[in-house]
Design a protein around this motif. Structure first.
Motif, PDB file in Angstrom:
ATOM      1  N   SER A 153       0.847  -1.194   0.000  1.00 30.00           N
ATOM      2  CA  SER A 153       0.000   0.000   0.000  1.00 30.00           C
ATOM      3  C   SER A 153       0.885   1.247   0.000  1.00 30.00           C
ATOM      4  N   GLU A 154       0.726   2.068  -0.998  1.00 25.37           N
ATOM      5  CA  GLU A 154       1.582   3.250  -1.134  1.00 25.37           C
ATOM      6  C   GLU A 154       1.445   4.187   0.063  1.00 25.37           C
ATOM      7  N   GLU A 155       0.237   4.238   0.646  1.00 27.03           N
ATOM      8  CA  GLU A 155       0.025   5.114   1.806  1.00 27.03           C
ATOM      9  C   GLU A 155       0.892   4.718   2.998  1.00 27.03           C
ATOM     10  N   ALA A 156       1.295   3.453   3.059  1.00 23.15           N
ATOM     11  CA  ALA A 156       2.113   3.001   4.179  1.00 23.15           C
ATOM     12  C   ALA A 156       3.528   3.552   4.112  1.00 23.15           C
ATOM     13  N   TRP A 157       3.889   4.161   2.977  1.00 22.83           N
ATOM     14  CA  TRP A 157       5.247   4.663   2.773  1.00 22.83           C
ATOM     15  C   TRP A 157       5.321   6.187   2.853  1.00 22.83           C
ATOM     16  N   ASN A 158       4.335   6.781   3.518  1.00 19.39           N
ATOM     17  CA  ASN A 158       4.372   8.220   3.746  1.00 19.39           C
ATOM     18  C   ASN A 158       5.636   8.563   4.533  1.00 19.39           C
ATOM     19  N   PRO A 159       6.498   9.436   4.017  1.00 16.58           N
ATOM     20  CA  PRO A 159       7.774   9.706   4.708  1.00 16.58           C
ATOM     21  C   PRO A 159       7.641  10.489   6.004  1.00 16.58           C
ATOM     22  N   GLN A 160       6.441  11.001   6.299  1.00 19.82           N
ATOM     23  CA  GLN A 160       6.263  11.718   7.563  1.00 19.82           C
ATOM     24  C   GLN A 160       6.335  10.726   8.718  1.00 19.82           C
ATOM     25  N   LEU A 161       7.189  10.998   9.688  1.00 17.97           N
ATOM     26  CA  LEU A 161       7.369  10.125  10.846  1.00 17.97           C
ATOM     27  C   LEU A 161       6.405  10.568  11.940  1.00 17.97           C
ATOM     28  N   SER A 162       5.301   9.847  12.086  1.00 23.08           N
ATOM     29  CA  SER A 162       4.238  10.301  12.991  1.00 23.08           C
ATOM     30  C   SER A 162       4.113   9.477  14.267  1.00 23.08           C
ATOM     31  N   LYS A 163       4.622   8.252  14.279  1.00 18.74           N
ATOM     32  CA  LYS A 163       4.442   7.381  15.445  1.00 18.74           C
ATOM     33  C   LYS A 163       5.675   7.380  16.338  1.00 18.74           C
ATOM     34  N   MET A 164       5.456   7.563  17.633  1.00 23.53           N
ATOM     35  CA  MET A 164       6.552   7.482  18.591  1.00 23.53           C
ATOM     36  C   MET A 164       6.832   6.021  18.910  1.00 23.53           C
ATOM     37  N   ARG A 165       8.107   5.663  18.955  1.00 25.47           N
ATOM     38  CA  ARG A 165       8.469   4.286  19.274  1.00 25.47           C
ATOM     39  C   ARG A 165       8.136   3.969  20.724  1.00 25.47           C
TER      40      ARG A 165
END
Length: 501
Positions: free
Chosen positions: A372-384
Motif C-alpha cells: 500500500s503506497e500510503e504506508a510509505w508516507n515519509p512523515q514520521l508520525s508514530k513514537m516508538r
C-alpha cells in the motif's frame, strides 16, 4: 509522488524493521521494498537459542522441583545460635550502613526499582538464597533476543511481527511463577512458528498454551454441570473466553454479547494443564479434562456447536478466526502499529480484504500492508514504544548489554518485558508514551547507552549513516555542536527522527 530509493530504504529499516545498523541503509538502497517483501516470502523469523530455553512443559516441571526444594529448606529447622557475645548495633554502625554508597544516575541497574514481577517470590526465597528460577529463565530468554535475534536480520520485519503478536496475545509475568517461567516459551512455541502462517493456527496454539491458560485462569474453570462439579461448589471462569472475543479475535465492537462469552467459556471448560504427579501423563502440557468440561451443545454468535470434546472449542476458534470482524480488527491493529495512530481507512480495507480472501493467511496480509503506497508516507508520525526504542539503540550501536540492564531500562521506561498491566497489552499509540515523565526517563536511557557506545564512534558520521535521508539539518547541527562523543550520541538517540517511525 513516489519516494526516492533512499527514503524507501530508511523507511524499510526504521518503520517496518528493527532500525539501521552500520552500513544497512547503503546495503538495501537499490531494492528496499523488494528486500522487505523477500523477508515475507522467506518467512524469516529468527529463532531464540540458549541452553536455558527449554519447552514450557520442561520449565513447569523444573518449577515444581524448585518449589519443592525451597519448601524443604523453609521447613528445615534453623540452626541453633552460636554461644558467645552477640554484635550490638551502635549509632556509628547505623550511620555507616546508611551512608554506604549505592549506584548513581549512570548505573544501569539504578534506573528504577525492579517491577514486582522481577522480584523473587518472598514465600519461595525467604529460607533460601538461591536465585528465583522463573526470573533466571526470563533473563535467559531476554538475552537470547536482545543479544541474539534482534541483531540477525538485515531488516527484521519478522522479529517486529513476533513482538507485535506477543503484545496482541499478551500475558504478564507478574501473574505468578507459572506464567513468569513460561513467558519466553509461550512466544517461542505459540507465536513465532505462526508469524507468517495462518492466523487461526496461531490462535489455536495461543489459546491452548499453558501460559495463556494460567494467565487467564482457564485451568480453574469448571463446567457447572460437569462431573467435577457434582457438589456444586466450583464455578465457571470467563476470563479467557472474554479476551478471546474482545482482544484476540472480534474486537470490542465485534458483534458478540455476554451470552456468547458465557457460552464460549462453557465450551472451553476442561482446557487445562496436566499436573497430576500421582498419575502418569503429559506433565506440564495442555490436556483436555473431560470430567471438568461442560457437556452438551452450545451456541456462539448464532452458530450451534455440537458436543465434541476438545474439538468443540477448536471449531469455535476457527470460526472466530474467519469472522469478518476479526479481519477488520487485525487489519486495524497492524496498520496502527506500522503506519499511524489513526490508521488510514484505505490501507485498513486493503489489509482486511487480503485477510478475508485468503482466510487469514498472514503473509498475504503483510504483503497487502507493505504494497500500500500510503504506508510509505515519509512523515514520521508514530513514537516508538520503549521496546522498539531500546532495540533501535542496541541495533544502531551494535552493543551487547547484559540482559539485566535492558530489562531494568524497560522497567524504568514503563514497558517491563512481557509484563503489561492487563491482557490488552501495552499501548501502541504515541499518547501512551509521550508523557513528560516518560520523555525524561528516555534522556537517562539515551545517556546510558551513549556512554557505553561512544568509544571511537563519531556521532556526526553515526547519525548520517543510521538515519540517512530522515536526518534533519537541525539534528545534525545539534549533534555536531555536542561537547563530547557521548553527548553527541545521546542527542542522536533523543532526536525526533530516531524516536519516531
Amino acid at each position: 509522488m513516489a519516494n526516492s530509493k533512499d527514503i524507501d530504504a530508511a523507511l524499510t529499516l526504521w518503520r517496518f524493521g528493527l532500525g539501521a545498523r552500520e552500513g544497512d541503509l547503503q546495503a538495501i538502497r537499490d531494492d528496499p521494498r523488494d528486500l522487505l517483501r523477500q523477508e515475507v516470502v522467506e518467512c524469516y523469523t529468527p529463532t531464540p537459542v540458549g541452553p536455558a530455553l527449554r519447552s514450557s512443559a520442561d520449565l513447569l516441571m523444573s518449577l515444581i522441583e524448585y518449589n519443592k526444594e525451597v519448601q524443604a529448606e523453609r521447613d528445615r529447622p534453623a540452626p541453633a545460635p552460636m554461644p558467645g557475645p552477640q554484635p550490638v548495633a551502635t549509632a556509628a554502625g547505623n550511620a555507616m550502613e546508611a551512608t554506604r554508597p549505592t549506584g548513581g544516575m549512570m548505573d544501569p541497574g539504578a534506573m528504577a526499582a525492579p517491577s514486582p514481577s522481577s522480584q523473587p517470590d518472598k514465600k519461595a526465597t525467604s529460607a533460601s538464597k538461591r536465585p528465583y528460577l522463573p526470573q533466571q529463565i526470563l533473563i535467559a530468554e531476554a538475552d537470547a533476543r536482545f543479544n541474539g535475534t534482534i541483531h540477525q536480520p538485515l531488516i527484521g520485519f519478522g522479529e517486529r511481527l513476533a513482538m507485535f503478536w506477543a503484545n496482541h496475545f499478551a500475558i504478564a509475568t507478574g501473574k505468578g511463577g507459572d506464567v513468569h517461567i513460561m513467558a519466553g516459551a509461550f512466544e517461542r512455541e505459540a507465536i513465532r512458528p505462526h508469524v507468517f502462517g495462518r492466523f487461526e493456527d496461531m490462535l489455536l496454539a495461543v489459546e491452548s498454551h499453558p501460559a495463556m491458560l494460567y494467565f487467564l485462569d482457564n485451568h480453574q474453570s469448571i463446567g457447572p454441570n460437569s462431573q467435577a462439579n457434582k457438589n456444586g461448589k466450583r464455578g465457571l471462569n470467563e476470563n479467557l473466553a472474554r479476551e478471546i472475543m474482545e482482544l484476540h479475535t472480534l474486537g470490542v465492537n465485534g458483534g458478540y454479547d455476554q451470552t456468547d462469552v458465557t457460552s464460549l467459556a462453557r465450551i472451553i471448560t476442561g482446557w487445562t494443564i496436566y499436573r497430576d504427579e500421582k498419575r502418569p501423563g503429559p506433565m506440564g502440557s495442555f490436556v483436555f479434562n473431560t470430567s471438568a468440561h461442560e457437556p452438551g451443545d452450545h451456541s456462539v454468535m448464532g452458530m450451534t456447536y455440537a458436543e465434541d470434546g476438545v474439538e468443540q472449542g477448536r471449531s469455535v476458534l476457527r470460526d472466530l478466526a474467519r469472522h469478518p470482524a476479526t479481519a477488520k480488527h487485525i487489519a486495524f491493529k497492524l496498520v496502527r502499529h506500522f503506519v499511524a495512530d489513526e490508521p488510514p481507512a484505505g490501507i485498513v480495507r486493503k489489509v482486511a480484504a487480503a485477510y478475508t480472501k485468503t482466510h487469514g493467511d498472514l503473509s498475504a496480509v503483510y504483503k497487502a500492508l507493505i504494497d500500500s503506497e500510503e504506508a510509505w508516507n515519509p512523515q514520521l508520525s508514530k513514537m516508538r514504544p520503549p521496546l522498539d526504542y531500546v532495540v533501535a539503540m542496541i541495533r544502531a550501536t551494535g552493543l551487547r548489554p547484559k540482559p539485566e540492564q535492558i530489562m531494568s531500562t524497560l522497567n524504568a521506561l514503563g514497558q517491563p518485558f512481557w509484563n503489561p498491566s492487563g491482557p490488552n497489552g501495552f499501548s501502541d499509540v504515541t499518547d501512551g508514551w509521550a508523557s513528560s515523565e516518560g520523555l525524561a526517563t528516555r534522556i537517562d536511557a539515551a545517556s546510558i547507552f551513549a556512554h557505553q557506545a561512544s568509544g571511537t564512534t563519531d556521532p556526526r558520521e553515526f547519525v548520517k549513516d543510521r538515519l540517512g535521508p530522515l536526518l534533519s539539518a537541525e539534528t545534525l547541527q545539534a549533534v555536531a555542536r555536542a561537547e563530547t562523543k557521548a553527548q553527541g550520541l545521546s542527542i542522536a538517540f533523543l532526536s525526533p527522527e530516531f524516536q519516531r517511525r
